[in-house]
Enzyme design. Structure first.
Site, mmCIF file in Angstrom:
data_model
loop_
_atom_site.group_PDB
_atom_site.id
_atom_site.type_symbol
_atom_site.label_atom_id
_atom_site.label_comp_id
_atom_site.label_asym_id
_atom_site.label_seq_id
_atom_site.Cartn_x
_atom_site.Cartn_y
_atom_site.Cartn_z
ATOM 1 C CB VAL A 70 -1.530 2.642 -8.082
ATOM 2 C CG1 VAL A 70 -1.704 1.215 -8.531
ATOM 3 C CG2 VAL A 70 -2.428 2.950 -6.879
ATOM 4 C CD GLU A 71 1.868 1.854 -14.281
ATOM 5 O OE1 GLU A 71 2.632 1.200 -15.020
ATOM 6 O OE2 GLU A 71 0.651 1.636 -14.198
ATOM 7 C CB THR A 72 5.319 5.395 -9.162
ATOM 8 O OG1 THR A 72 4.936 6.293 -10.208
ATOM 9 C CG2 THR A 72 6.758 5.653 -8.761
ATOM 10 C CB SER A 75 6.680 0.241 -12.004
ATOM 11 O OG SER A 75 5.519 0.154 -12.786
#
Length: 148
Positions: A70-72, A75
């Site tokens: 999710v973060e990768t 971002s």
């Protein structure tokens, strides 16, 4: 070769999915097997295979893998949109785990909910091979403009 092929990318907006995977070699995203399959300022997609190395002791995929994906992806999309204006950093990641997974290939799609001057909000939906939702996350990104 054309100028586009020889010129080095100046921002995430200039990178293809293949280039992102190449520069990600040796990173945590690479360690979990995440492969970006589509990358752009309005949508980023990726996939990975759930293996026993990604399990928690209960024999299901560790939630940290989902949070990492999710973060990768959020971002990556936020960086592609913000482009040469500066960099973006995650300031909040809220990921809900909806269904346990022991094996198979999962896919994730990140799309923007809000893109402002100082912050962005992206959502990421993770699905299994049958199209069932496995997780849903939101990432708030801080836009950090380059100093003049």
């Amino acid at each position: 070769m054309t100028e586009q092929q020889t010129r080095p990318p100046t921002s995430m907006a200039d990178l293809s999915a293949e280039q992102i995977n190449e520069i990600s070699k040796g990173t945590f995203a690479d360690l979990i097997g995440l492969r970006v399959t589509e990358a752009g300022p309005d949508r980023v997609c990726g996939e990975w295979t759930v293996t026993p190395q990604l399990h928690q002791p209960a024999g299901i995929q560790n939630g940290g893998v989902l949070c990492t994906v999710v973060e990768t992806l959020a971002s990556t999309g936020g960086s592609a949109w913000y482009g040469e204006r500066g960099v973006v950093v995650g300031v909040n990641n809220s990921t809900d785990f909806l269904r346990a997974v022991r094996e198979g290939t999962l896919t994730a799609e990140a799309t923007p909910l809000h893109r402002g001057g100082m912050q962005q909000l992206w959502q990421v939906v993770v699905t299994d091979e049958g199209g069932r939702k496995i997780a849903h996350g939101q990432v708030r990104l801080q836009n950090l403009p380059h100093r003049a």
